[in-house]
Design an enzyme around this catalytic site. Structure first.
Site, PDB file in Angstrom:
ATOM      1  N   ASN A   1     -53.620 -26.192 -51.833  1.00 33.82           N
ATOM      2  CA  ASN A   1     -54.883 -26.237 -51.069  1.00 33.82           C
ATOM      3  C   ASN A   1     -56.078 -26.314 -52.007  1.00 33.82           C
ATOM      4  O   ASN A   1     -57.052 -27.026 -51.735  1.00 33.82           O
ATOM      5  CB  ASN A   1     -54.986 -25.016 -50.146  1.00 33.82           C
TER       6      ASN A   1
ATOM      7  N   ASN B   1     -60.535 -18.032 -45.762  1.00 37.76           N
ATOM      8  CA  ASN B   1     -59.103 -17.989 -46.051  1.00 37.76           C
ATOM      9  C   ASN B   1     -58.418 -19.042 -45.184  1.00 37.76           C
ATOM     10  O   ASN B   1     -58.926 -19.416 -44.124  1.00 37.76           O
ATOM     11  CB  ASN B   1     -58.543 -16.601 -45.706  1.00 37.76           C
TER      12      ASN B   1
ATOM     13  N   GLU C   1     -52.982 -28.472 -43.509  1.00 39.98           N
ATOM     14  CA  GLU C   1     -53.866 -27.565 -44.265  1.00 39.98           C
ATOM     15  C   GLU C   1     -54.722 -28.365 -45.249  1.00 39.98           C
ATOM     16  O   GLU C   1     -55.914 -28.103 -45.420  1.00 39.98           O
ATOM     17  CB  GLU C   1     -53.042 -26.528 -45.030  1.00 39.98           C
TER      18      GLU C   1
ATOM     19  N   HIS D   1     -54.726 -19.576 -43.233  1.00 41.91           N
ATOM     20  CA  HIS D   1     -53.507 -18.867 -42.852  1.00 41.91           C
ATOM     21  C   HIS D   1     -52.606 -19.847 -42.101  1.00 41.91           C
ATOM     22  O   HIS D   1     -53.094 -20.571 -41.219  1.00 41.91           O
ATOM     23  CB  HIS D   1     -53.864 -17.665 -41.965  1.00 41.91           C
TER      24      HIS D   1
ATOM     25  N   ARG E   1     -56.247  -0.392 -56.443  1.00 40.51           N
ATOM     26  CA  ARG E   1     -56.748  -1.582 -55.743  1.00 40.51           C
ATOM     27  C   ARG E   1     -58.255  -1.717 -55.969  1.00 40.51           C
ATOM     28  O   ARG E   1     -58.768  -2.819 -56.178  1.00 40.51           O
ATOM     29  CB  ARG E   1     -56.441  -1.450 -54.241  1.00 40.51           C
TER      30      ARG E   1
ATOM     31  N   THR F   1     -62.648 -10.994 -43.092  1.00 38.57           N
ATOM     32  CA  THR F   1     -63.197  -9.675 -42.781  1.00 38.57           C
ATOM     33  C   THR F   1     -62.188  -8.642 -43.285  1.00 38.57           C
ATOM     34  O   THR F   1     -61.139  -9.004 -43.816  1.00 38.57           O
ATOM     35  CB  THR F   1     -63.415  -9.504 -41.258  1.00 38.57           C
TER      36      THR F   1
HETATM   37  C1  GRF Z   1     -50.416 -21.990 -47.686  1.00 38.47           C
HETATM   38  O1  GRF Z   1     -49.447 -22.259 -46.711  1.00 38.47           O
HETATM   39  C2  GRF Z   1     -51.482 -21.098 -47.128  1.00 38.47           C
HETATM   40  O2  GRF Z   1     -51.736 -21.315 -45.773  1.00 38.47           O
HETATM   41  C3  GRF Z   1     -50.893 -19.728 -47.320  1.00 38.47           C
HETATM   42  O3  GRF Z   1     -50.211 -19.790 -48.539  1.00 38.47           O
HETATM   43  C4  GRF Z   1     -49.843 -21.135 -48.821  1.00 38.47           C
HETATM   44  C5  GRF Z   1     -50.457 -21.464 -50.128  1.00 38.47           C
HETATM   45  O4  GRF Z   1     -50.057 -22.699 -50.630  1.00 38.47           O
HETATM   46  N1  GRF Z   1     -51.921 -18.716 -47.248  1.00 38.47           N
HETATM   47  P1  GRF Z   1     -50.818 -23.339 -51.849  1.00 38.47           P
HETATM   48  O5  GRF Z   1     -50.797 -22.324 -52.995  1.00 38.47           O
HETATM   49  O6  GRF Z   1     -52.216 -23.688 -51.430  1.00 38.47           O
HETATM   50  O7  GRF Z   1     -50.016 -24.554 -52.205  1.00 38.47           O
END
Ligand code: GRF
Length: 213
Positions: free
Chosen positions: A14, A104, A171, A106, A62, A138
């Site tokens: 991504n 983010n 994505e 998801h 953390r 959030t």
């Molecule tokens: C993606 O499926 C994203 O939605 C999730 O983790 C995966 C990350 O993939 N949170 P990448 O590292 O972007 O290839």
């Protein structure tokens, strides 16, 4: 020029899609990982993007990790922080610090299936649609105002891997477009929701809906 800082934990596909989209008016100022072996770091470094690795295991708490991470992010004066496969839960203070400027992605149609193993769970439930959601971050995990959603058909012979691959393709379309709209100032949060029309939507529905007269 708006500065984008992207946080990753692994391959960073991504992140790559966002870098390659070359969003007008923005630059990816840094890619930061919580795992030194995150493959995406080398990809970004090869393209001349500043990279940093903060191994969360090296911090006593953390809170200490969150503070160090915030320092590394803020060194790049970010207008937008993008979580792209960043697999650490962030504390409330951290999420408040970047409220309204941290997104983010998801891999489910939130609010369904927050957390892990989304594709397995969608298949177990017999869902006919699956997808992905870009949302502002959030304090509550995988909640926050929804910016963009993409849907794919679930096919009879899908496995978690085949479904994940189809969702991932979407994505890569959805996240750069959500970032582009944020940078262009087209996204406003009103009353805890992203206002202004249908937002960013995409779909890979198969088979294509029939066009019966
Ligand atoms: C993606 O499926 C994203 O939605 C999730 O983790 C995966 C990350 O993939 N949170 P990448 O590292 O972007 O290839």
């Amino acid at each position: 020029m708006k500065n984008i800082v992207i946080l990753i934990s692994g391959r960073g596909s991504n992140m790559q899609a966002i870098v390659e989209a070359a969003v007008p008016g923005a630059r990816v100022a840094a890619v930061i990982a919580n795992r030194p072996d995150a493959a995406g770091l080398a990809w970004a470094a090869e393209r001349g993007i500043a990279t940093a690795a903060l191994d969360h295991k090296a911090y006593a708490s953390r809170g200490a990790f969150d503070a160090a991470l915030a320092g590394a992010i803020d060194a790049h004066a970010p207008d937008l922080v993008v979580l792209a496969g960043f697999m650490r839960i962030l504390g409330e203070g951290f999420t408040r610090r970047y409220e309204g400027r941290m997104m983010n992605i998801h891999p489910s149609l939130l609010p369904a299936f927050p957390g892990l193993h989304t594709h397995e769970r969608a298949l177990e439930m017999g869902c006919k649609l699956a997808g992905c959601t870009v949302h502002f971050v959030t304090a509550e995990l995988d909640h926050g105002p929804i910016v963009a959603q993409g849907a794919v058909s679930v096919l009879d012979d899908d496995t978690p891997d085949s479904l994940a691959a189809r969702v991932l393709t979407l994505e890569h379309q959805l996240y750069p477009e959500a970032v582009r709209r944020f940078v262009a100032g087209e996204i406003a949060v009103v009353g805890g929701k992203v206002a202004g029309g249908p937002g960013v939507v995409a779909s890979l529905l198969s088979p294509a809906p029939s066009s019966k007269a």
